[in-house]
Design a protein around this motif. Structure first.
Motif, PDB file in Angstrom:
ATOM      1  N   ASN A 259      51.562  44.680  29.247  1.00 31.05           N
ATOM      2  CA  ASN A 259      50.212  44.228  28.893  1.00 31.05           C
ATOM      3  C   ASN A 259      49.705  43.150  29.855  1.00 31.05           C
ATOM      4  O   ASN A 259      48.505  43.034  30.112  1.00 31.05           O
ATOM      5  CB  ASN A 259      50.154  43.743  27.439  1.00 31.05           C
ATOM      6  N   THR A 260      50.631  42.376  30.415  1.00 27.69           N
ATOM      7  CA  THR A 260      50.249  41.343  31.378  1.00 27.69           C
ATOM      8  C   THR A 260      49.694  41.977  32.655  1.00 27.69           C
ATOM      9  O   THR A 260      48.634  41.579  33.152  1.00 27.69           O
ATOM     10  CB  THR A 260      51.468  40.465  31.731  1.00 27.69           C
ATOM     11  N   ALA A 261      50.411  42.962  33.185  1.00 30.33           N
ATOM     12  CA  ALA A 261      49.950  43.641  34.394  1.00 30.33           C
ATOM     13  C   ALA A 261      48.640  44.386  34.143  1.00 30.33           C
ATOM     14  O   ALA A 261      47.743  44.389  34.992  1.00 30.33           O
ATOM     15  CB  ALA A 261      51.021  44.610  34.881  1.00 30.33           C
ATOM     16  N   THR A 262      48.509  44.993  32.965  1.00 27.02           N
ATOM     17  CA  THR A 262      47.300  45.749  32.636  1.00 27.02           C
ATOM     18  C   THR A 262      46.067  44.854  32.645  1.00 27.02           C
ATOM     19  O   THR A 262      45.054  45.177  33.275  1.00 27.02           O
ATOM     20  CB  THR A 262      47.448  46.417  31.255  1.00 27.02           C
ATOM     21  N   THR A 263      46.139  43.723  31.935  1.00 27.65           N
ATOM     22  CA  THR A 263      44.977  42.825  31.883  1.00 27.65           C
ATOM     23  C   THR A 263      44.707  42.199  33.248  1.00 27.65           C
ATOM     24  O   THR A 263      43.549  42.010  33.630  1.00 27.65           O
ATOM     25  CB  THR A 263      45.199  41.710  30.838  1.00 27.65           C
ATOM     26  N   THR A 264      45.761  41.889  33.989  1.00 27.98           N
ATOM     27  CA  THR A 264      45.584  41.303  35.319  1.00 27.98           C
ATOM     28  C   THR A 264      44.816  42.253  36.238  1.00 27.98           C
ATOM     29  O   THR A 264      43.959  41.819  37.015  1.00 27.98           O
ATOM     30  CB  THR A 264      46.962  40.989  35.942  1.00 27.98           C
ATOM     31  N   LEU A 265      45.102  43.543  36.131  1.00 27.55           N
ATOM     32  CA  LEU A 265      44.439  44.525  36.990  1.00 27.55           C
ATOM     33  C   LEU A 265      43.015  44.838  36.529  1.00 27.55           C
ATOM     34  O   LEU A 265      42.104  44.983  37.346  1.00 27.55           O
ATOM     35  CB  LEU A 265      45.254  45.819  37.020  1.00 27.55           C
ATOM     36  N   PHE A 266      42.823  44.953  35.219  1.00 30.22           N
ATOM     37  CA  PHE A 266      41.545  45.437  34.711  1.00 30.22           C
ATOM     38  C   PHE A 266      40.465  44.359  34.614  1.00 30.22           C
ATOM     39  O   PHE A 266      39.286  44.658  34.842  1.00 30.22           O
ATOM     40  CB  PHE A 266      41.742  46.082  33.329  1.00 30.22           C
TER      41      PHE A 266
ATOM     42  N   SER B 280      32.280  49.889  25.727  1.00 31.18           N
ATOM     43  CA  SER B 280      33.345  49.040  25.176  1.00 31.18           C
ATOM     44  C   SER B 280      34.451  49.884  24.549  1.00 31.18           C
ATOM     45  O   SER B 280      35.644  49.648  24.791  1.00 31.18           O
ATOM     46  CB  SER B 280      32.753  48.077  24.143  1.00 31.18           C
ATOM     47  N   ILE B 281      34.092  50.899  23.763  1.00 25.48           N
ATOM     48  CA  ILE B 281      35.094  51.742  23.101  1.00 25.48           C
ATOM     49  C   ILE B 281      35.888  52.548  24.122  1.00 25.48           C
ATOM     50  O   ILE B 281      37.123  52.636  24.054  1.00 25.48           O
ATOM     51  CB  ILE B 281      34.412  52.668  22.075  1.00 25.48           C
ATOM     52  N   LEU B 282      35.183  53.139  25.099  1.00 28.68           N
ATOM     53  CA  LEU B 282      35.862  53.954  26.112  1.00 28.68           C
ATOM     54  C   LEU B 282      36.829  53.119  26.947  1.00 28.68           C
ATOM     55  O   LEU B 282      37.959  53.538  27.223  1.00 28.68           O
ATOM     56  CB  LEU B 282      34.825  54.629  27.019  1.00 28.68           C
ATOM     57  N   LEU B 283      36.398  51.927  27.354  1.00 26.18           N
ATOM     58  CA  LEU B 283      37.268  51.069  28.156  1.00 26.18           C
ATOM     59  C   LEU B 283      38.458  50.568  27.335  1.00 26.18           C
ATOM     60  O   LEU B 283      39.570  50.443  27.857  1.00 26.18           O
ATOM     61  CB  LEU B 283      36.475  49.892  28.717  1.00 26.18           C
ATOM     62  N   SER B 284      38.226  50.288  26.049  1.00 27.37           N
ATOM     63  CA  SER B 284      39.332  49.869  25.181  1.00 27.37           C
ATOM     64  C   SER B 284      40.371  50.981  25.058  1.00 27.37           C
ATOM     65  O   SER B 284      41.584  50.724  25.099  1.00 27.37           O
ATOM     66  CB  SER B 284      38.813  49.487  23.789  1.00 27.37           C
ATOM     67  N   LEU B 285      39.902  52.215  24.907  1.00 25.58           N
ATOM     68  CA  LEU B 285      40.823  53.355  24.847  1.00 25.58           C
ATOM     69  C   LEU B 285      41.600  53.512  26.150  1.00 25.58           C
ATOM     70  O   LEU B 285      42.811  53.765  26.144  1.00 25.58           O
ATOM     71  CB  LEU B 285      40.036  54.646  24.580  1.00 25.58           C
ATOM     72  N   LEU B 286      40.897  53.326  27.273  1.00 26.10           N
ATOM     73  CA  LEU B 286      41.556  53.432  28.578  1.00 26.10           C
ATOM     74  C   LEU B 286      42.649  52.382  28.728  1.00 26.10           C
ATOM     75  O   LEU B 286      43.783  52.691  29.127  1.00 26.10           O
ATOM     76  CB  LEU B 286      40.512  53.277  29.697  1.00 26.10           C
ATOM     77  N   VAL B 287      42.337  51.141  28.378  1.00 25.74           N
ATOM     78  CA  VAL B 287      43.312  50.048  28.506  1.00 25.74           C
ATOM     79  C   VAL B 287      44.473  50.255  27.545  1.00 25.74           C
ATOM     80  O   VAL B 287      45.645  50.059  27.912  1.00 25.74           O
ATOM     81  CB  VAL B 287      42.620  48.680  28.254  1.00 25.74           C
ATOM     82  N   ALA B 288      44.185  50.660  26.295  1.00 27.67           N
ATOM     83  CA  ALA B 288      45.249  50.883  25.307  1.00 27.67           C
ATOM     84  C   ALA B 288      46.180  52.002  25.753  1.00 27.67           C
ATOM     85  O   ALA B 288      47.398  51.942  25.509  1.00 27.67           O
ATOM     86  CB  ALA B 288      44.641  51.207  23.945  1.00 27.67           C
ATOM     87  N   THR B 289      45.639  53.015  26.410  1.00 24.23           N
ATOM     88  CA  THR B 289      46.474  54.104  26.930  1.00 24.23           C
ATOM     89  C   THR B 289      47.312  53.629  28.113  1.00 24.23           C
ATOM     90  O   THR B 289      48.508  53.921  28.205  1.00 24.23           O
ATOM     91  CB  THR B 289      45.586  55.293  27.366  1.00 24.23           C
ATOM     92  N   PHE B 290      46.675  52.882  28.998  1.00 23.78           N
ATOM     93  CA  PHE B 290      47.362  52.395  30.205  1.00 23.78           C
ATOM     94  C   PHE B 290      48.505  51.455  29.849  1.00 23.78           C
ATOM     95  O   PHE B 290      49.564  51.473  30.473  1.00 23.78           O
ATOM     96  CB  PHE B 290      46.339  51.677  31.100  1.00 23.78           C
ATOM     97  N   THR B 291      48.303  50.638  28.822  1.00 26.16           N
ATOM     98  CA  THR B 291      49.312  49.626  28.477  1.00 26.16           C
ATOM     99  C   THR B 291      50.544  50.235  27.810  1.00 26.16           C
ATOM    100  O   THR B 291      51.561  49.556  27.662  1.00 26.16           O
ATOM    101  CB  THR B 291      48.699  48.544  27.564  1.00 26.16           C
TER     102      THR B 291
END
Length: 597
Positions: free
Chosen positions: A494-501, A478-489
């Protein structure tokens, strides 16, 4: 060399066209070499991801690609793809936006903001706290961008008044105590540096020279104080600008309609896990996200306080009676509030509808007792949803007049002339101008991608690939994926990020047998934690243009806030969220994913 530079510039200026035309060609070997439905769907997703990240086309136009690609590749029928673009989550989004537009149209948000700030006061730390609380609260209901755009001018007007008043007071003090009394200056100078018999001025010229030196010293001290004061207000302006845009992003995570990623999670859960029993609704989201938001907001305030104001609590909070400077800055806010006049009928009507909507959302299916929707409509099936309530209440804005229907106002005329009825609380012209229609298409594009991934078998394939992750503890995942998403966004919307992930995370959770929300929920909130770059979110860009900020200022403040946000979310998901959503067990509904429409 010059010609080569010109060619590079030409390529850079036309880069979007190169990306649009070359990317599909370069990716074409994937579906040609591996002619499976999974590879074809992967081709479409990778193409859309690159288009979204580079923004070579408008995000909403890219979101329409599944309507073209999925039927042509034999993944889904055109009718099945198209129906994904207007789901229940879109209706909830439209209803929430109509409420936000009505609130903005009648300046109700400005009245609320100024009222709270008048209660808080103008001492630096309290002022920052007040702006953060108001910004977070408003962005729970209206867009983060609108909140930031409204709050920053108010903040800068108050700070400008504080700066001007303090500089004028310092200047007055200097003139009164210094230059009006040469003898006092000389005495002070002699007191600071005791003279010997050899240094005693014997002549008028020597006395004037020493007085002149003392005046210069006094002037330099005054200039130093003025410069220190300017530096203090520069730091305060930067801190206030960042506090407003950051708190707007943080506040949007607290409600289901606060920001688009939250609604994408709701839609993806309903699409991928249709038997989830409405696990994500307004009440359940608020119960999890609101405490996390408060915790993030409090720690963010402490961090910004430390960075831009220091930890001198006495100076920052102030004590005792208000100074003239405080009173003058307070008067600025009071004058702004008085400009709004008395509360109009339209504002009262909008406020009542807003409160009713929130209450209906909370008590539709609160979880700890039977909600009104279950008692009245949902005995056999989930007929009424949060979207139903949002559309019902927002329709009232087009029905209720903006003025009280009385003879003294309208509808009655002593001379017998026809009097036109007033406009409703909302008109379609206002809605058409302010409604972000592109986001509705973006939501639909995400749902279409999820459907295509499910039908093509890509989700199942990804799940099998990610099975080895079972060996890693869930909290670490959970922590690693949260860091990945926060970096990607930080470099993608944020819309495209959540749509993809989110579809990928759902497949992973199903494969390794952990609760899907255990990874999907923190990653959804993490997508809104874009604090480090001006281009990451519109609120950041607005603050960057307002607050004389440098990119390094935003990076230094935002990096720590990203860490704080991720830790707060994961604390929530492992404590109160763990019991709320029964995270310890793999739910039965997660074994059955959505099928082809």
């Amino acid at each position: 060399m010059g010609r080569a530079l010109e060619q590079i510039k030409w390529i850079w200026y036309h880069r979007n066209y190169f990306i649009i035309f070359l990317t599909p060609i370069l990716l074409l070997p994937l579906p040609l070499v591996i002619p499976t439905s999974e590879a074809k769907c992967g081709y479409a997703i990778i193409l859309m991801a690159l288009y979204w990240c580079t923004e070579c086309m408008p995000l909403a136009v890219t979101a329409l690609l599944p309507v073209v690609l999925f039927p042509m590749m034999g993944i889904m029928k055109a009718g099945d793809v198209s129906i994904e673009y207007l789901k229940d989550s879109n209706m909830l989004f439209i209803g929430g936006l109509l409420v936000a537009i009505a609130v903005e149209n009648w300046n109700l948000h400005k009245r609320i903001a100024l009222r709270v700030l008048l209660l808080v006061g103008v001492r630096p730390a309290l002022l920052m706290m007040g702006f953060m609380i108001v910004s977070a609260f408003l962005s729970m209901w209206i867009s983060n961008t609108a909140t930031t755009a409204m709050m920053l001018p108010i903040a800068h007007a108050v700070l400008q008044q504080l700066r001007t008043t303090e500089l004028q007071a310092e200047d007055r003090d200097f003139k009164a105590s210094g230059k009006d009394n040469v003898g006092f200056e000389l005495e002070s100078c002699q007191t600071k540096e005791p003279t010997t018999k050899e240094k005693i001025p014997d002549t008028k010229q020597e006395l004037e020279a020493e007085t002149y030196v003392c005046q210069i010293s006094s002037d330099m001290e005054h200039e130093s104080k003025m410069k220190a004061m300017e530096d203090k207000y520069d730091r305060l302006t930067k801190g206030m600008s960042l506090s407003v845009c950051y708190s707007a992003s943080i506040g949007g995570t607290a409600t289901l309609t606060g920001t688009t990623p939250n609604l994408i999670l709701k839609g993806q859960m309903d699409k991928l896990f249709p038997g989830n029993g409405d696990v994500i609704n307004f009440a359940s989201w608020f119960g999890f996200a609101f405490p996390s938001m408060l915790l993030m907001l409090a720690i963010s305030w402490l961090w910004l306080q430390f960075m831009f104001l220091g930890f001198n609590m006495k100076r920052s909070f102030g004590c005792g009676a208000k100074s003239d400077r405080d009173k003058e800055a307070y008067a600025v806010m009071r004058a702004e509030y008085k400009k709004l006049g008395r509360m109009k009928f339209a504002e009262v009507a909008v406020l009542i509808i807003f409160i009713l909507l929130v209450l209906l959302w909370f008590f539709r299916e609160p979880g700890f007792f039977t909600g009104w929707a279950t008692v009245l409509f949902n005995q056999e099936d989930a007929y009424v949803s949060d979207g139903t309530v949002a559309i019902l209440m927002s329709m009232l804005f087009f029905v209720i007049p903006s003025q009280m229907p009385t003879c003294s106002g309208y509808g009655c005329n002593e001379k017998g002339k026809t009097v036109k009825a007033p406009k409703a609380l909302l008109t379609w012209k206002v809605v058409h101008e302010r409604m972000p229609w592109n986001i509705i298409l973006l939501l639909g594009g995400g749902f279409a991608l999820a459907a295509g991934s499910e039908v093509s078998g890509l989700s199942a394939w990804l799940g099998s690939i990610l099975t080895p992750l079972e060996k890693i503890p869930p909290f670490a995942i959970s922590i690693l994926l949260s860091l990945l998403v926060a970096t990607f966004t930080e470099c993608s919307s944020n819309t495209a990020t959540t749509t993809l992930f989110l579809p990928i995370l759902a497949s992973m959770a199903t494969a390794i047998k952990i609760h899907p929300l255990y990874v999907m929920l923190p990653c959804t909130v993490a997508a809104s934690l874009a604090f480090m770059l001006p281009v990451a979110t519109p609120p950041n860009a607005i603050a960057f243009s307002f607050g004389n900020l440098k990119v390094i200022d935003m990076v230094k403040a935002g990096f720590m806030l990203n860490i704080i946000g991720i830790l707060c979310i994961n604390l929530g998901i492992n404590t109160w969220g763990y019991s709320m959503f029964d995270m310890g067990t793999f739910p039965q509904w997660a074994n059955h994913t959505g099928s082809q429409p």
